[in-house]
Design a protein around this motif. Structure first.
Motif, PDB file in Angstrom:
ATOM      1  N   GLN A 138       0.750  -1.560   0.353  1.00  0.00           N
ATOM      2  CA  GLN A 138      -0.123   0.033  -0.154  1.00  0.00           C
ATOM      3  C   GLN A 138       0.594   1.209  -0.041  1.00  0.00           C
ATOM      4  O   GLN A 138       0.646   1.981  -0.515  1.00  0.00           O
ATOM      5  N   ASP A 139       1.553   1.087   1.353  1.00  0.00           N
ATOM      6  CA  ASP A 139       2.619   1.577   1.101  1.00  0.00           C
ATOM      7  C   ASP A 139       3.671   2.551  -0.478  1.00  0.00           C
ATOM      8  O   ASP A 139       3.768   3.513  -0.620  1.00  0.00           O
ATOM      9  N   GLN A 140       3.377   1.853  -0.594  1.00  0.00           N
ATOM     10  CA  GLN A 140       4.301   2.169  -2.513  1.00  0.00           C
ATOM     11  C   GLN A 140       3.555   2.485  -3.369  1.00  0.00           C
ATOM     12  O   GLN A 140       3.996   3.264  -3.897  1.00  0.00           O
ATOM     13  N   THR A 141       2.361   2.113  -3.637  1.00  0.00           N
ATOM     14  CA  THR A 141       1.232   2.515  -3.919  1.00  0.00           C
ATOM     15  C   THR A 141       0.979   3.772  -3.854  1.00  0.00           C
ATOM     16  O   THR A 141       1.431   5.235  -5.391  1.00  0.00           O
ATOM     17  N   VAL A 142       0.989   4.128  -2.674  1.00  0.00           N
ATOM     18  CA  VAL A 142       0.828   5.413  -2.429  1.00  0.00           C
ATOM     19  C   VAL A 142       1.963   6.450  -2.837  1.00  0.00           C
ATOM     20  O   VAL A 142       2.279   7.319  -3.161  1.00  0.00           O
ATOM     21  N   ALA A 143       2.893   5.821  -2.320  1.00  0.00           N
ATOM     22  CA  ALA A 143       4.461   6.693  -2.987  1.00  0.00           C
ATOM     23  C   ALA A 143       4.304   7.077  -4.330  1.00  0.00           C
ATOM     24  O   ALA A 143       4.447   7.823  -5.060  1.00  0.00           O
ATOM     25  N   GLY A 144       4.316   5.954  -5.150  1.00  0.00           N
ATOM     26  CA  GLY A 144       4.450   6.114  -6.689  1.00  0.00           C
ATOM     27  C   GLY A 144       3.091   7.137  -7.312  1.00  0.00           C
ATOM     28  O   GLY A 144       2.619   7.905  -8.612  1.00  0.00           O
ATOM     29  N   ALA A 145       2.189   7.246  -6.593  1.00  0.00           N
ATOM     30  CA  ALA A 145       0.747   8.463  -6.573  1.00  0.00           C
ATOM     31  C   ALA A 145       0.826   9.721  -6.079  1.00  0.00           C
ATOM     32  O   ALA A 145       0.919  10.923  -6.619  1.00  0.00           O
ATOM     33  N   LEU A 146       2.203  10.194  -4.664  1.00  0.00           N
ATOM     34  CA  LEU A 146       1.797  11.645  -4.550  1.00  0.00           C
ATOM     35  C   LEU A 146       2.543  12.372  -5.747  1.00  0.00           C
ATOM     36  O   LEU A 146       1.837  13.239  -5.873  1.00  0.00           O
ATOM     37  N   PRO A 147       3.544  11.857  -6.629  1.00  0.00           N
ATOM     38  CA  PRO A 147       4.254  13.135  -7.947  1.00  0.00           C
ATOM     39  C   PRO A 147       2.716  13.178  -8.304  1.00  0.00           C
ATOM     40  O   PRO A 147       3.363  14.113  -9.087  1.00  0.00           O
ATOM     41  N   ALA A 148       1.956  12.367  -9.209  1.00  0.00           N
ATOM     42  CA  ALA A 148       1.167  12.199  -9.743  1.00  0.00           C
ATOM     43  C   ALA A 148      -0.352  13.661  -9.157  1.00  0.00           C
ATOM     44  O   ALA A 148      -0.902  14.070 -10.248  1.00  0.00           O
ATOM     45  N   THR A 151      -1.201  17.336  -8.537  1.00  0.00           N
ATOM     46  CA  THR A 151      -0.099  17.966  -9.228  1.00  0.00           C
ATOM     47  C   THR A 151      -1.710  19.185  -9.388  1.00  0.00           C
ATOM     48  O   THR A 151      -2.628  18.466  -9.465  1.00  0.00           O
ATOM     49  N   PRO A 152      -1.540  20.343  -8.788  1.00  0.00           N
ATOM     50  CA  PRO A 152      -2.815  21.116  -8.486  1.00  0.00           C
ATOM     51  C   PRO A 152      -3.134  21.748 -10.251  1.00  0.00           C
ATOM     52  O   PRO A 152      -3.010  22.993 -10.725  1.00  0.00           O
ATOM     53  N   ASP A 153      -3.090  20.749 -10.953  1.00  0.00           N
ATOM     54  CA  ASP A 153      -3.259  20.285 -12.910  1.00  0.00           C
ATOM     55  C   ASP A 153      -5.089  20.114 -12.371  1.00  0.00           C
ATOM     56  O   ASP A 153      -4.645  18.367 -13.097  1.00  0.00           O
ATOM     57  N   ARG A 154      -6.238  20.629 -13.169  1.00  0.00           N
ATOM     58  CA  ARG A 154      -7.090  19.903 -13.286  1.00  0.00           C
ATOM     59  C   ARG A 154      -6.961  19.417 -14.361  1.00  0.00           C
ATOM     60  O   ARG A 154      -7.692  17.335 -13.819  1.00  0.00           O
ATOM     61  N   ASP A 155      -6.542  19.344 -15.760  1.00  0.00           N
ATOM     62  CA  ASP A 155      -6.383  18.022 -17.207  1.00  0.00           C
ATOM     63  C   ASP A 155      -5.874  17.012 -16.542  1.00  0.00           C
ATOM     64  O   ASP A 155      -5.770  15.620 -16.999  1.00  0.00           O
ATOM     65  N   ALA A 156      -4.637  17.263 -15.984  1.00  0.00           N
ATOM     66  CA  ALA A 156      -3.442  16.235 -15.210  1.00  0.00           C
ATOM     67  C   ALA A 156      -4.392  14.991 -14.229  1.00  0.00           C
ATOM     68  O   ALA A 156      -3.943  14.196 -14.454  1.00  0.00           O
ATOM     69  N   LEU A 157      -4.716  15.980 -13.046  1.00  0.00           N
ATOM     70  CA  LEU A 157      -5.290  14.980 -12.149  1.00  0.00           C
ATOM     71  C   LEU A 157      -6.577  14.302 -13.023  1.00  0.00           C
ATOM     72  O   LEU A 157      -6.797  12.959 -12.382  1.00  0.00           O
ATOM     73  N   ARG A 158      -7.827  14.690 -13.948  1.00  0.00           N
ATOM     74  CA  ARG A 158      -8.333  14.184 -14.600  1.00  0.00           C
ATOM     75  C   ARG A 158      -7.886  12.309 -15.050  1.00  0.00           C
ATOM     76  O   ARG A 158      -8.564  11.902 -15.519  1.00  0.00           O
ATOM     77  N   GLU A 159      -6.611  12.843 -15.863  1.00  0.00           N
ATOM     78  CA  GLU A 159      -6.232  11.690 -17.054  1.00  0.00           C
ATOM     79  C   GLU A 159      -5.871  10.956 -15.784  1.00  0.00           C
ATOM     80  O   GLU A 159      -5.298   9.629 -16.225  1.00  0.00           O
ATOM     81  N   ARG A 160      -5.621  11.272 -14.055  1.00  0.00           N
ATOM     82  CA  ARG A 160      -5.010  10.260 -13.723  1.00  0.00           C
ATOM     83  C   ARG A 160      -6.062   9.658 -12.920  1.00  0.00           C
ATOM     84  O   ARG A 160      -5.795   9.213 -11.424  1.00  0.00           O
ATOM     85  N   GLY A 161      -7.269   9.484 -12.970  1.00  0.00           N
ATOM     86  CA  GLY A 161      -8.918   9.073 -12.523  1.00  0.00           C
ATOM     87  C   GLY A 161      -8.242   7.563 -11.671  1.00  0.00           C
ATOM     88  O   GLY A 161      -8.668   7.574 -10.393  1.00  0.00           O
ATOM     89  N   MET A 162      -7.665   6.979 -12.170  1.00  0.00           N
ATOM     90  CA  MET A 162      -7.011   5.281 -12.045  1.00  0.00           C
ATOM     91  C   MET A 162      -6.197   5.618 -11.001  1.00  0.00           C
ATOM     92  O   MET A 162      -6.185   5.172  -9.730  1.00  0.00           O
ATOM     93  N   VAL A 163      -4.785   6.195 -10.885  1.00  0.00           N
ATOM     94  CA  VAL A 163      -4.362   6.534  -9.599  1.00  0.00           C
ATOM     95  C   VAL A 163      -5.298   7.374  -8.603  1.00  0.00           C
ATOM     96  O   VAL A 163      -4.922   6.317  -6.867  1.00  0.00           O
ATOM     97  N   LEU A 164      -5.556   8.153  -9.013  1.00  0.00           N
ATOM     98  CA  LEU A 164      -6.620   8.956  -7.458  1.00  0.00           C
ATOM     99  C   LEU A 164      -7.860   7.640  -7.018  1.00  0.00           C
ATOM    100  O   LEU A 164      -7.794   7.256  -5.809  1.00  0.00           O
ATOM    101  N   ALA A 165      -8.120   6.979  -7.660  1.00  0.00           N
ATOM    102  CA  ALA A 165      -8.954   5.788  -7.111  1.00  0.00           C
ATOM    103  C   ALA A 165      -8.099   4.096  -6.308  1.00  0.00           C
ATOM    104  O   ALA A 165      -9.023   4.020  -5.731  1.00  0.00           O
TER     105      ALA A 165
END
Length: 130
Positions: free
Chosen positions: A53-63, A65-79
């Motif tokens: 779980q920690d490895q997954t979260v560590a990988g998600a942290l760089p994703a 960013t306060p960029d709406r379009d980038a965050l929308r593209e990273r929906g699976m990371v947020l999920a």
């Protein structure tokens, strides 16, 4: 008649208070605050996570960013992060709530379904219930 140079460029601030940069990106204070809060909460949660779980979260942290379009593209990371936060129980609740606020800012419809799967929360993440 020559067009005014002022009309060629977007206004530096639109009516919602969103800052519009010359490169066309928008970043507003709410989104920056939501990303900062989520990042802080995830870092606080990491000590109680399993190594996977920690490895997954560590990988998600760089994703995050306060960029709406980038965050929308990273929906699976947020999920994935939402699912991890939901499975760790009450200690993960602040992360799930912060993700809900972020999803709302991104325009995702969350928590509006009257009927949802009994083992999933309002964000679609598993609650870990049998």
């Amino acid at each position: 008649m020559a067009e005014s140079s002022a009309s060629k460029w977007p206004s530096p601030v639109d009516l919602r208070g969103t800052v519009v940069h010359n490169d066309g990106t928008t970043q507003d204070a709410e989104l920056r605050a939501a990303v900062a809060e989520l990042t802080r909460l995830l870092n606080d949660l990491r000590p109680v996570l399993t190594p996977d779980q920690d490895q997954t979260v560590a990988g998600a942290l760089p994703a995050l960013t306060p960029d709406r379009d980038a965050l929308r593209e990273r929906g699976m990371v947020l999920a994935s992060v939402s699912q991890i936060a939901a499975t760790v129980g009450e200690v993960g609740r602040p992360v799930v709530e912060a993700l809900g606020r972020l999803f709302a800012l991104l325009g995702y419809i969350v928590g509006t379904s009257r009927r949802r799967h009994p083992t999933h929360n309002a964000y679609g993440a598993s609650t870990g219930a049998p």
